[in-house]
Design a protein around this motif. Sequence first.
Motif, PDB file in Angstrom:
ATOM      1  N   LEU A  15       0.831  -1.210   0.000  1.00 26.94           N
ATOM      2  CA  LEU A  15       0.000   0.000   0.000  1.00 26.94           C
ATOM      3  C   LEU A  15       0.865   1.259   0.000  1.00 26.94           C
ATOM      4  CD1 LEU A  15      -2.788  -0.993   2.548  1.00 26.94           C
ATOM      5  CD2 LEU A  15      -3.003  -0.780   0.074  1.00 26.94           C
ATOM      6  N   ALA A  19       0.856   4.278  -2.684  1.00 28.50           N
ATOM      7  CA  ALA A  19       0.757   5.691  -2.297  1.00 28.50           C
ATOM      8  C   ALA A  19       1.941   6.493  -2.838  1.00 28.50           C
ATOM      9  CB  ALA A  19       0.683   5.807  -0.774  1.00 28.50           C
ATOM     10  N   GLY A  20       2.878   5.802  -3.487  1.00 29.64           N
ATOM     11  CA  GLY A  20       4.001   6.500  -4.115  1.00 29.64           C
ATOM     12  C   GLY A  20       5.185   6.708  -3.203  1.00 29.64           C
ATOM     13  N   VAL A  49       4.426  13.232  -1.796  1.00 29.59           N
ATOM     14  CA  VAL A  49       3.541  12.362  -2.576  1.00 29.59           C
ATOM     15  C   VAL A  49       2.133  12.267  -2.009  1.00 29.59           C
ATOM     16  CG1 VAL A  49       5.304  10.910  -3.622  1.00 29.59           C
ATOM     17  CG2 VAL A  49       4.425  10.317  -1.364  1.00 29.59           C
ATOM     18  N   GLY A  50       1.960  12.561  -0.744  1.00 30.21           N
ATOM     19  CA  GLY A  50       0.629  12.469  -0.145  1.00 30.21           C
ATOM     20  C   GLY A  50       0.711  12.907   1.307  1.00 30.21           C
ATOM     21  N   PRO A  51      -0.420  12.869   2.033  1.00 28.10           N
ATOM     22  CA  PRO A  51      -0.416  13.315   3.431  1.00 28.10           C
ATOM     23  C   PRO A  51       0.491  12.449   4.310  1.00 28.10           C
ATOM     24  CG  PRO A  51      -2.640  12.769   2.681  1.00 28.10           C
ATOM     25  CD  PRO A  51      -1.710  12.348   1.617  1.00 28.10           C
ATOM     26  N   VAL A  69      -1.204   9.563   6.501  1.00 30.19           N
ATOM     27  CA  VAL A  69      -1.513   8.256   5.903  1.00 30.19           C
ATOM     28  C   VAL A  69      -0.248   7.396   5.827  1.00 30.19           C
ATOM     29  CG1 VAL A  69      -2.374   7.078   3.845  1.00 30.19           C
ATOM     30  CG2 VAL A  69      -3.399   9.231   4.574  1.00 30.19           C
ATOM     31  N   LEU A 123       0.478   3.809   7.738  1.00 28.43           N
ATOM     32  CA  LEU A 123       0.887   2.573   7.052  1.00 28.43           C
ATOM     33  C   LEU A 123       2.205   2.045   7.615  1.00 28.43           C
ATOM     34  CD1 LEU A 123      -0.115   3.477   3.385  1.00 28.43           C
ATOM     35  CD2 LEU A 123      -1.117   1.693   4.811  1.00 28.43           C
ATOM     36  N   VAL A 138      -6.305   4.153   0.279  1.00 27.33           N
ATOM     37  CA  VAL A 138      -4.995   4.793   0.184  1.00 27.33           C
ATOM     38  C   VAL A 138      -4.824   5.595  -1.109  1.00 27.33           C
ATOM     39  CG1 VAL A 138      -2.535   4.325  -0.065  1.00 27.33           C
ATOM     40  CG2 VAL A 138      -3.838   3.170   1.711  1.00 27.33           C
ATOM     41  N   VAL A 186      -5.539   9.488  -1.658  1.00 22.62           N
ATOM     42  CA  VAL A 186      -4.739  10.502  -0.956  1.00 22.62           C
ATOM     43  C   VAL A 186      -3.501  10.882  -1.749  1.00 22.62           C
ATOM     44  CG1 VAL A 186      -5.500   9.715   1.301  1.00 22.62           C
ATOM     45  CG2 VAL A 186      -3.357   8.841   0.362  1.00 22.62           C
ATOM     46  N   LYS A 187      -3.157  10.040  -2.732  1.00 24.22           N
ATOM     47  CA  LYS A 187      -1.979  10.333  -3.537  1.00 24.22           C
ATOM     48  C   LYS A 187      -2.293  11.479  -4.485  1.00 24.22           C
ATOM     49  CE  LYS A 187       1.118   7.781  -6.538  1.00 24.22           C
ATOM     50  NZ  LYS A 187       1.262   6.548  -7.294  1.00 24.22           N
ATOM     51  N   LYS A 188      -1.303  12.363  -4.678  1.00 26.34           N
ATOM     52  CA  LYS A 188      -1.539  13.514  -5.554  1.00 26.34           C
ATOM     53  C   LYS A 188      -1.564  13.093  -7.016  1.00 26.34           C
ATOM     54  CE  LYS A 188      -0.020  17.185  -2.566  1.00 26.34           C
ATOM     55  NZ  LYS A 188       1.105  17.901  -2.064  1.00 26.34           N
TER      56      LYS A 188
END
Lengths: 597, 90
Positions: free
Chosen positions: A487, A491-492, A505-507, A510, A514, B36, B39-41
């Motif tokens: 995951l 999410a990168g 890449v994201g909040p 999160v 993880l 998940v 939330v990724k840009k």
Amino acid sequence: MAMEGQIALTVLMGVLLLGVAVWLTRLEDWRSYTPLAGGGVIGDETGHAHHEKPSGIIRWFTTVDHKDIGILYGTYAVIAFAWGGLAAFLMRTELVTADITILPGTQVYNALLTSHGITMLFLFGTPILAAFANYFVPLFIDANDMAFPRINAIAFWLLPPGALLVWAGFFLAPFADAVTGGSAMSWTMYPPLSAEQTNPANDLMLLGLHLTGVSATMGAINFIATIFTERGENVGWSNLDIFSWTVLTQSGLILFAFPLLGSAIIMLLFDRNFGTTFFAAEGGGTILWQHLFWFFGHPEVYILVLPPMGIISYVLPRFAGRKLFGFKFVVYSTLAIGVLSFGVWAHHMFTTGIDPRLRASFMAVSLAIAIPSAVKTFNWITTMWNGKIRLTTPMLFCIGFVSNFIIGGVTGVFLAAIPVDLVLHDTYYVVGHFHYIVMGAIAFAGFAGLYYWYPMYAGRWYQKTLAKWHFWLSMIGTNLTFFAMILLGYAGFTRRYATYSGLTVGPVEVITLLHQTATAGAVLLLVGQIIWVWNMVNSYYDGPRVETGDPWNLQEDGMRGREWLWFERRLETTIATDGGDEEEALTDGGEVETDDD
Amino acid sequence: METSVRSRIGGRRMVLGLYTSIVALAALFGAMIGLVLPVKKGVPDTAGLGPFAFEINPLNFAVYGAVMVGLSLGALLLLMAAVSARYPDA
């Protein structure tokens, strides 16, 4: 004055060494229990005749018995597993928070990361398989011992100095200013990073790695020679067991892959120390290293996974109460994997800008190699389908292997596709994928084997309830940790990072959640493995003794293997002679001579 | 002592049980990916396979995971059952 002091010191050291040599010669009459490698004779004794093994620690330092060497490999691998596991646990603990809070710095994280990878692959993975192969291949093929017992011992004894060199940075850092900590160039050792880091721990690690490679190559030559030339009268190619087939294929892979790694390591050492430019941008280029490394590195994956597949193919049918479905096809798929494994290396390099036509051909072979792996999975499931299953601990680990292998395998098939790889390369998805294979599958197969043969090598039973706890904690821990990593990859989130507070890449919340989930899984894994070690050690001394040659009741299904017949003979001779464990020589098919001279 | 494990489970029951739990797990994993991914840009609102397009949310991804894994593993399971019926002694 200084000169005289040096001479005095040299003389003193000389006397000391002489003293050690004299002490060693008086300690034991080595040749009385060491069979000659070629089966020759000394005087009127045959090379195969064991008198008696020496007692205590000397036995382990001098042994050339394949079973003893198997135990040595196993013990060594477990120690390495503990080191590598604790390194991983420290990293996972650090990743609970976004900033560095537990470790002294990011370089320590990098060093732990490097040590974890190298240790688990070279100091745990390869040796634990050598442990099984050493102990059981000669028993399966009805051989007296390995073809070259002394080379076997040498191959093992190269490993401890190898491990010390690989870990040297951690030990030396407090004492030497030049050593700034453990080697921190990652297990892939990509230049220019690996060529330019000045820490001498890197050189020591490369030398240590080289030793382990030499060890693996010697072992592989020995297994090939043993399986080809030492088979008993009744063991032909047609009834060779599946585990020996996988060991034979694995040894072939080692023979072609490890010497190449050794050469590449020497080239890197030269780049680091002698100003050569094999991997410098103005010389051979950094991509050359990646080609050489992965030409070794991808077969290494199959070097690590083939014998575990052999263990599963061997153990799973015993508790399914029927023979392995499609035995021939499992052997063919093993050989096919062996050949194809040398044609997939550049799938690790899809993002490096290599020629797109090359990329496409490597994608095709990478997708193709999934087929023989799927054939094996198909056969394991079909074996269960028509069987009547006994859920013993080894069987639980076999089933765990199959399900984790499917997840690890399928996530790998996606990565083999260029467009998917371009997105997921260097993210935690890759880490999750290969850990499903190395922990979820390879280590699980190791546990299946260790539990299945425990009555044989320990002569006692382990504690069943603790073993079940070990399985369930490992199974849940593995999936919690490594699915969270999959995951993270989606999410990168990029791999190899010690901190992530500034990520884009994201909040962060999160990502943190993880990571915390993955760490929770790691805690379960740690507890499970502590239970396992306790169970193995405690039962070795206090477990109920095994009194039958068929402890798993395999005879009723006609599934008893050659090794248990050997074990039965050993039990019978032990009782008949009222001797201790040291009477093992008889069971090798050799003679026990009661020599009173 | 594990010798005492004499009770046996039918292989078919075992494999079908595993199949069911894997499909359930796929639904769970799908739901987690559905949580998940958004939330990724720079991620699009919808995902899909061929003509099927759907919004990225936990429920849709859970259904997608279960159907996808259920169908693909189910096809293999049927193939396996057929081969095993045809060659019971292989």
